[in-house]
Design an enzyme around this catalytic site. Structure first.
Site, mmCIF file in Angstrom:
data_model
loop_
_atom_site.group_PDB
_atom_site.id
_atom_site.type_symbol
_atom_site.label_atom_id
_atom_site.label_comp_id
_atom_site.label_asym_id
_atom_site.label_seq_id
_atom_site.Cartn_x
_atom_site.Cartn_y
_atom_site.Cartn_z
ATOM 1 N N CYS A 1 0.844 -1.192 0.000
ATOM 2 C CA CYS A 1 0.000 0.000 0.000
ATOM 3 C C CYS A 1 0.881 1.244 0.000
ATOM 4 O O CYS A 1 1.787 1.370 0.832
ATOM 5 C CB CYS A 1 -0.902 -0.006 1.231
ATOM 6 S SG CYS A 1 -1.921 1.475 1.392
ATOM 7 N N CYS B 1 0.374 3.175 3.560
ATOM 8 C CA CYS B 1 0.861 2.715 4.874
ATOM 9 C C CYS B 1 1.918 1.614 4.795
ATOM 10 O O CYS B 1 2.361 1.118 5.820
ATOM 11 C CB CYS B 1 -0.308 2.248 5.722
ATOM 12 S SG CYS B 1 -1.067 0.710 5.150
ATOM 13 N N CYS C 1 -7.255 -1.176 1.576
ATOM 14 C CA CYS C 1 -6.170 -1.633 2.442
ATOM 15 C C CYS C 1 -6.729 -1.881 3.838
ATOM 16 O O CYS C 1 -7.432 -1.037 4.398
ATOM 17 C CB CYS C 1 -5.068 -0.577 2.491
ATOM 18 S SG CYS C 1 -3.762 -0.954 3.690
ATOM 19 N N CYS D 1 -4.953 0.902 6.541
ATOM 20 C CA CYS D 1 -5.249 2.347 6.525
ATOM 21 C C CYS D 1 -6.588 2.686 5.873
ATOM 22 O O CYS D 1 -6.998 3.845 5.880
ATOM 23 C CB CYS D 1 -4.125 3.128 5.851
ATOM 24 S SG CYS D 1 -4.023 2.903 4.056
ATOM 25 N N CYS E 1 -8.205 -5.829 -9.695
ATOM 26 C CA CYS E 1 -7.791 -4.783 -10.626
ATOM 27 C C CYS E 1 -7.420 -3.553 -9.796
ATOM 28 O O CYS E 1 -8.297 -2.836 -9.300
ATOM 29 C CB CYS E 1 -8.944 -4.496 -11.580
ATOM 30 S SG CYS E 1 -8.521 -3.414 -12.938
#
Length: 164
Positions: free
Chosen positions: A80, A83, A128, A131, A151
């Protein structure tokens, strides 16, 4: 009686309503609850590029075929951009031809999936877990073994090459 003028006017009003609904609501990416990593909106704007902020915090979508991660073929992990949580292993990446990095499975526990009914259709958004940042969507037209296509917006990800 339906005239071209009333048909066109109705279409314009419908498009306006759709756009107003899309841009007037609080993004689900960080409205859904509390997360291990949280920042104020101002802090997110300082931590992320404008494109990352648009996707991760405002549920935007990058232009297809614009991410260098589409062509990333090395062994490693996609994390991510908000984070640094590892999200996808490179072994699950495949070329879907859609213009966005695609994977057939996330790392266990790394993402959450929520219903997204924006743009007049129902899809499954992928966020995510750490976060709450919006990553992209998952579809059921991917390869085996899962049959899924995660995707993802490349701008929402970073790549960490595996140690040699």
């Amino acid at each position: 009686m339906m005239t071209r003028r009333s048909l066109f006017g109705g279409a314009v009003l419908g498009l306006g309503a759709l756009l107003a609904a899309r841009f007037s609501t609080q993004p689900k990416a960080y409205a859904a609850g509390t997360f291990e990593v949280e920042h104020t909106d101002a802090e997110w704007k300082k931590l992320l590029t404008s494109d990352q902020y648009d996707v991760l915090r405002r549920e935007g979508t990058e232009r297809p075929f614009s991410s260098p991660l589409n062509h990333e073929k090395r062994k490693g992990t996609f994390a991510c951009a908000g984070c640094d949580l590892p999200l996808f292993d490179s072994d699950t990446k495949f070329d879907s031809g859609t213009g966005w990095p695609s994977f057939w499975a996330p790392i266990k526990g790394a993402v959450t999936e929520v219903s997204d009914s924006s743009f007049g259709m129902t899809r499954t958004a992928v966020n995510c877990h750490r976060c709450g940042g919006h990553l992209g969507h998952v579809f059921d037209d991917g390869p085996q073994p899962t049959g899924l296509r995660y995707c993802m917006n490349g701008v929402a990800l970073t790549f960490k090459q595996a140690a040699a």
